[in-house]
Design a protein around this motif. Structure first.
Motif, PDB file in Angstrom:
ATOM      1  N   VAL A 143      34.912  53.131  48.014  1.00  0.00           N
ATOM      2  CA  VAL A 143      35.974  52.415  47.777  1.00  0.00           C
ATOM      3  C   VAL A 143      36.185  51.754  46.254  1.00  0.00           C
ATOM      4  O   VAL A 143      35.005  51.603  45.757  1.00  0.00           O
ATOM      5  N   ARG A 144      37.257  51.764  45.887  1.00  0.00           N
ATOM      6  CA  ARG A 144      37.457  51.092  44.491  1.00  0.00           C
ATOM      7  C   ARG A 144      37.559  49.405  44.351  1.00  0.00           C
ATOM      8  O   ARG A 144      38.321  48.781  45.145  1.00  0.00           O
ATOM      9  N   ARG A 145      36.700  48.706  43.985  1.00  0.00           N
ATOM     10  CA  ARG A 145      36.761  47.543  43.837  1.00  0.00           C
ATOM     11  C   ARG A 145      36.891  46.843  42.484  1.00  0.00           C
ATOM     12  O   ARG A 145      36.853  47.367  41.572  1.00  0.00           O
ATOM     13  N   ARG A 146      37.440  45.465  42.325  1.00  0.00           N
ATOM     14  CA  ARG A 146      37.320  44.791  41.432  1.00  0.00           C
ATOM     15  C   ARG A 146      36.984  43.350  41.504  1.00  0.00           C
ATOM     16  O   ARG A 146      36.695  42.997  42.448  1.00  0.00           O
ATOM     17  N   GLN A 147      36.831  42.628  39.971  1.00  0.00           N
ATOM     18  CA  GLN A 147      36.395  41.206  40.295  1.00  0.00           C
ATOM     19  C   GLN A 147      37.308  40.314  41.018  1.00  0.00           C
ATOM     20  O   GLN A 147      38.405  40.328  40.521  1.00  0.00           O
ATOM     21  N   PRO A 148      36.746  39.679  41.933  1.00  0.00           N
ATOM     22  CA  PRO A 148      37.625  38.658  42.690  1.00  0.00           C
ATOM     23  C   PRO A 148      38.292  37.717  41.744  1.00  0.00           C
ATOM     24  O   PRO A 148      37.488  37.113  40.631  1.00  0.00           O
ATOM     25  N   GLU A 149      39.244  37.186  42.104  1.00  0.00           N
ATOM     26  CA  GLU A 149      39.923  36.197  41.350  1.00  0.00           C
ATOM     27  C   GLU A 149      39.116  34.681  41.155  1.00  0.00           C
ATOM     28  O   GLU A 149      38.509  34.535  42.251  1.00  0.00           O
ATOM     29  N   MET A 150      39.545  33.957  40.269  1.00  0.00           N
ATOM     30  CA  MET A 150      38.658  32.648  40.437  1.00  0.00           C
ATOM     31  C   MET A 150      39.554  31.552  41.186  1.00  0.00           C
ATOM     32  O   MET A 150      40.691  31.645  41.091  1.00  0.00           O
ATOM     33  N   ALA A 151      39.058  30.828  42.008  1.00  0.00           N
ATOM     34  CA  ALA A 151      39.723  29.767  42.818  1.00  0.00           C
ATOM     35  C   ALA A 151      39.858  28.509  41.948  1.00  0.00           C
ATOM     36  O   ALA A 151      39.076  28.121  41.106  1.00  0.00           O
ATOM     37  N   THR A 152      41.059  27.918  41.835  1.00  0.00           N
ATOM     38  CA  THR A 152      41.404  26.516  41.081  1.00  0.00           C
ATOM     39  C   THR A 152      42.073  25.544  41.940  1.00  0.00           C
ATOM     40  O   THR A 152      42.507  25.921  43.028  1.00  0.00           O
ATOM     41  N   THR A 153      41.901  24.698  41.317  1.00  0.00           N
ATOM     42  CA  THR A 153      42.262  23.260  42.070  1.00  0.00           C
ATOM     43  C   THR A 153      43.873  23.276  42.155  1.00  0.00           C
ATOM     44  O   THR A 153      44.530  23.081  43.397  1.00  0.00           O
TER      45      THR A 153
END
Length: 317
Positions: A143-153
């Motif tokens: 599968v093709r993966r990418r960097q997860p997004e950052m969680a913000t407040t």
């Protein structure tokens, strides 16, 4: 090795010796190196009582796209692969499976043929090579993966308005346990699955995906740059519950939640599987709770702890 083809769906009726059949036959033969006794090396190892040679993990193939850097990695096991096609079928690039499981993947092969993506029925050794492990369960999806997004407040504020709880993982180092935590999160319907962005925190890999049994593809995985700082802001939108051995033994929600926070969704924080939460993380929790036991062992595994807290403060509350 012959090049794989996807223009002819696997299992289609046709001439007894079609081009696709010859290629699959030749492909299988190419995966059977013979020794002096005519058997495969792994078979000879078993007969001689020697352990099979260890396989080196497959290095991820990095792909640079307009959307950012992506890479290819393996997802193994019937449950994980089935969930993957149910939730995110378009990220699958290739599929490999053994003869025993072939009847299960008819519809999936039709989908891949339509998308002009390769699939193949292969032998055990080829599955091991593609997966980077012998614990592949008979099926491997690349599968093709990418960097997860950052969680913000700011994101946490939006999630709170939608009534979304959070499961936050801070320092779990074992990818198998990470997978089990993701499975727990998916089981209780906690979509937002946040993990620390530190080097000591395990990231999803083939072991985690296999242990999650599809859970990692059912959750929205985000990274948290600094967990204590994130919790400091998230306390304004969520009631943050941390697990601590010295915490109050699983009190009722009303007993630990102030009246002004009673309508906030919960955020459960789970620490390292050996040492628990960092002191800096504990200080930013709204409440710390413990899980009582007989005292015969020091604590439960963290996936079970997470399940108990989600059951107590999400389902029963």
């Amino acid at each position: 090795m012959k090049k794989e083809h996807s223009d002819s769906p696997w299992g289609r009726k046709g001439p007894s010796e079609s081009q696709g059949s010859r290629e699959r036959r030749d492909f299988k033969k190419s995966r059977r190196p013979e020794g002096r006794d005519g058997g495969r090396p792994s078979d000879r190892s078993k007969r001689e009582g020697r352990p099979p040679a260890k396989r080196e993990p497959v290095e991820p193939e990095v792909i640079r796209t307009a959307q950012g850097e992506q890479w290819l990695e393996a997802v193994c096991g019937v449950h994980a692969v089935g969930s993957l096609f149910h939730c995110k079928p378009f990220i699958v690039e290739r599929l490999y499976f053994d003869a025993e499981l072939a009847p299960m993947f008819g519809e999936i092969c039709k989908f891949l043929a339509k998308e002009k993506k390769p699939y193949n029925q292969v032998e055990f050794d080829e599955l091991c090579r593609q997966a980077g492990t012998s614990q592949h369960g008979g099926v491997v999806a690349i599968v093709r993966r990418r960097q997860p997004e950052m969680a913000t407040t700011k994101a946490a504020e939006f999630w709170a308005k939608e009534g979304m709880p959070l499961l936050i993982i801070d320092g779990v180092s074992d990818p198998e346990i990470l997978g089990r935590l993701a499975r727990t999160s998916a089981y209780f319907g906690v979509e937002k699955f946040l993990i620390a962005a530190s080097r000591k925190q395990a990231r999803p890999n083939e072991v985690a995906y296999r242990a999650a049994r599809g859970g990692l593809d059912m959750v929205d995985l985000r990274l948290v740059e600094n967990v204590p700082s994130f919790l400091k802001g998230a306390r304004k939108t969520h009631f943050v519950i941390g697990v601590d051995l010295e915490g109050v033994p699983l009190p009722e929600h009303m007993a630990i939640c102030p009246e002004e926070d009673i309508d906030k969704p919960i955020a459960v924080v789970i620490g390292n599987e050996e040492t628990g939460l960092h002191d800096s993380t504990k200080q930013e929790c709204s409440a710390l709770v413990g899980i009582p036991g007989s005292g015969a062992i020091d604590r439960l595994d963290v996936a079970t702890e997470a399940a108990l807290l989600l059951q107590k403060y999400l389902v029963e509350a």
